[in-house]
Scaffold this motif. Structure first.
Motif, PDB file in Angstrom:
ATOM      1  N   ASP A 166       0.808  -1.218   0.000  1.00 43.34           N
ATOM      2  CA  ASP A 166       0.000   0.000   0.000  1.00 43.34           C
ATOM      3  C   ASP A 166       0.843   1.270   0.000  1.00 43.34           C
ATOM      4  O   ASP A 166       0.314   2.361  -0.249  1.00 43.34           O
ATOM      5  N   ASP A 167       2.126   1.136   0.287  1.00 45.51           N
ATOM      6  CA  ASP A 167       3.005   2.310   0.296  1.00 45.51           C
ATOM      7  C   ASP A 167       3.539   2.660  -1.094  1.00 45.51           C
ATOM      8  O   ASP A 167       4.166   3.716  -1.271  1.00 45.51           O
ATOM      9  N   VAL A 168       3.310   1.796  -2.072  1.00 43.85           N
ATOM     10  CA  VAL A 168       3.806   2.069  -3.426  1.00 43.85           C
ATOM     11  C   VAL A 168       3.003   3.206  -4.046  1.00 43.85           C
ATOM     12  O   VAL A 168       1.770   3.179  -4.085  1.00 43.85           O
ATOM     13  N   ARG A 169       3.724   4.186  -4.542  1.00 43.71           N
ATOM     14  CA  ARG A 169       3.083   5.337  -5.177  1.00 43.71           C
ATOM     15  C   ARG A 169       2.929   5.068  -6.662  1.00 43.71           C
ATOM     16  O   ARG A 169       3.883   4.751  -7.356  1.00 43.71           O
ATOM     17  N   THR A 170       1.683   5.183  -7.147  1.00 39.45           N
ATOM     18  CA  THR A 170       1.410   4.946  -8.561  1.00 39.45           C
ATOM     19  C   THR A 170       0.896   6.197  -9.277  1.00 39.45           C
ATOM     20  O   THR A 170       1.053   6.322 -10.490  1.00 39.45           O
ATOM     21  N   SER A 171       0.282   7.099  -8.548  1.00 39.25           N
ATOM     22  CA  SER A 171      -0.256   8.309  -9.172  1.00 39.25           C
ATOM     23  C   SER A 171       0.873   9.149  -9.759  1.00 39.25           C
ATOM     24  O   SER A 171       1.887   9.416  -9.097  1.00 39.25           O
ATOM     25  N   GLY A 172       0.736   9.535 -11.015  1.00 42.37           N
ATOM     26  CA  GLY A 172       1.742  10.351 -11.676  1.00 42.37           C
ATOM     27  C   GLY A 172       2.993   9.598 -12.091  1.00 42.37           C
ATOM     28  O   GLY A 172       3.957  10.215 -12.555  1.00 42.37           O
ATOM     29  N   GLN A 173       2.985   8.295 -11.977  1.00 41.01           N
ATOM     30  CA  GLN A 173       4.162   7.488 -12.290  1.00 41.01           C
ATOM     31  C   GLN A 173       4.028   6.811 -13.657  1.00 41.01           C
ATOM     32  O   GLN A 173       2.934   6.679 -14.216  1.00 41.01           O
TER      33      GLN A 173
END
Length: 498
Positions: A166-173
């Motif tokens: 859940d800590d993985v950032r996907t928005s804007g990636q």
């Protein structure tokens, strides 16, 4: 008169199969049983899986326990978190919490020929003796990690959907999604709107049936169903009956199958206008050959301006991205593995040792096999719920689990009454059942549709239930003693060769 015994029963796993087994045992008056679950909550696949977009492709009013109806599902197709909460609620409502030990991983189960009992060992070293072991470990659990050169060298996060971080950032990636089954389709649909760029790497495209997966349950349906349990039960039975049509579709090449396959082709043609992209998204096998993917959003997501489809095979991963066979480097920030599960592991990697030191790996060297999804030659007093051949695209897993658990409870009752001691299925009965499965599978779309799928074992056998629901109910109605050795002194027969 033989005194009644109280069998000590160990159940491994607290997903659909384990919860069902616990409920049936409690209902049947068994008091000495414990469910061991290695996770920190119940729900099985719905606990371990919580990736973005996770949705069940079976209607909510069917995807539930027959003994624990839920009238107030928010949507016709429930999300993963909603289903996991339902499992937790069922455990609490039925008073099963005290029967379940969380964070208790079973690492081995070993049968003692002399005593006829099992020694179950937990990861912390604790041991438990048991008269019976029930493996309710499920099918879709152990993640399948692709062997891609350089994957460990990638500079960004690599996450498998079955163990989502859940800590993985996907928005804007810049996101790479590898895998084209239901999970890959759902992840692409969920992440595409907020991604800087999303690339879907597809080794083999999937047929996708369009359906409005976000539809809410009909207004006031929850009130009506809650007020009329008989109506709710009738709805559930009606949906079970309706699922039998799907069983007919996959088992027989009829107009029904051809109609569904035509709808799959129409779903693609109507939503993807670009002829080149449509060609790349068109599988070279028949619809329904693989686990059918259902989505109302994927084709819209993959045709968006920030999305792309790559059909070239992956040759390696570098710190900055993914290299394909055409030599192109696709620079990405995040790699998501939607590559499914090792579906034929069942209770493994747990060590299971049966009569005469026979291990489950030795018994299943040619692929998993069992007698009517429940028993394995060479492993007395050990049973499986949702074991080999139990997966199906047409029969509710909850229904199968309940029928299996009630079948096992009959064996446990015979033990409780002193009528049997060791219960071991014969090799002959197991071979006969598996021959029936092989014969029935020959005409299914799983065998004739021209695809390779997780439905097939390495030997090419179909690890699914190729019969209808009536056959399942009949086979699990009551134990057939002639198919089992019921005492330590009985002749081994052909099973001695295992």
């Amino acid at each position: 008169m033989t005194a009644r015994r109280s069998p000590r029963i160990v159940v491994i796993g607290a997903g659909i199969a384990g919860i069902t087994t616990a409920h049936v045992l409690q209902e049947a008056g068994f008091t000495d049983f414990t469910v061991y679950e290695k996770g920190d909550d119940v729900g099985g696949v719905w606990h371990w899986n919580h990736y973005p977009g996770l949705t069940c492709d079976v209607p909510s009013q069917l995807y539930q326990f027959g003994f624990a109806p839920k009238p107030d599902w928010p949507k016709i197709w429930a999300s993963g978190p909603e289903i996991q909460r339902y499992h937790r609620d069922v455990v609490e409502r039925l008073g099963l919490s005290d029967r379940i030990r969380l964070n208790a991983e079973v690492v081995s189960s070993v049968f003692d020929d002399a005593t006829g009992r099992w020694t179950v060992t937990l990861a912390d070293g604790e041991t438990v003796d048991a008269d019976f072991v029930v493996c309710a470990t499920g099918v879709l659990h152990n993640p399948s990690i692709p062997d891609i050169p350089g994957l460990d060298s990638f500079a960004g996060p690599v996450v498998h959907t079955a163990r989502w971080d859940d800590d993985v950032r996907t928005s804007g990636q810049r996101i790479a999604v590898i895998g084209t089954g239901s999970t890959g389709v759902q992840v692409v649909s969920a992440l595409q709107p907020e991604a800087r760029e999303l690339i879907h790497f597809t080794r083999t495209p999937q047929w996708i049936l369009w359906a409005p997966m976000s539809l809410p349950q009909l207004p006031f349906a929850d009130t009506v169903l809650a007020a009329s349990p008989r109506l709710h039960h009738a709805l559930y039975r009606g949906l079970l009956w309706g699922s039998g049509i799907l069983a007919d579709i996959v088992r027989k090449d009829t107009w029904r199958r051809r109609a569904v396959q035509a709808y799959a082709r129409l779903s693609l043609r109507a939503q993807v206008r670009d002829s080149d992209l449509r060609a790349d998204l068109t599988p070279d096998y028949q619809p329904l050959c693989k686990r059918q993917v259902v989505s109302g959003t994927y084709y819209r997501a993959i045709t968006a301006a920030n999305a792309g489809l790559v059909t070239e095979s992956i040759t390696e991963v570098r710190p900055e991205g993914i290299v394909t066979a055409d030599g192109r480097l696709h620079e990405v920030d995040v790699i998501i593995l939607a590559t499914g599960f090792r579906a034929h592991d069942y209770m493994r990697p747990m060590t299971v040792v049966g009569r005469g030191g026979l291990t489950i790996d030795e018994a299943w060297r040619d692929g998993p096999r069992a007698y009517r999804m429940t028993a394995i030659p060479g492993f007395p007093n050990l049973f499986t719920v949702l074991g080999p051949n139990s997966p199906t695209g047409s029969i509710s897993l909850q229904y199968t689990a309940e029928k299996t658990a009630r079948y096992l409870a009959q064996w446990f009752d015979l033990f409780r009454n002193g009528e049997v001691d060791r219960i071991e299925v014969t090799e002959e009965a197991t071979a006969e059942f598996n021959a029936q499965v092989a014969a029935a599978s020959e005409t299914t779309v799983w065998k004739t549709g021209g695809c390779d799928s997780w439905y097939l074992t390495e030997s090419g056998a179909v690890d699914l239930w190729p019969f209808d629901r009536a056959t399942l109910s009949r086979m699990l109605a009551r134990p057939d003693r002639s198919h089992f050795r019921l005492g330590a002194d009985e002749p081994l027969g052909d099973s001695a060769a295992l």
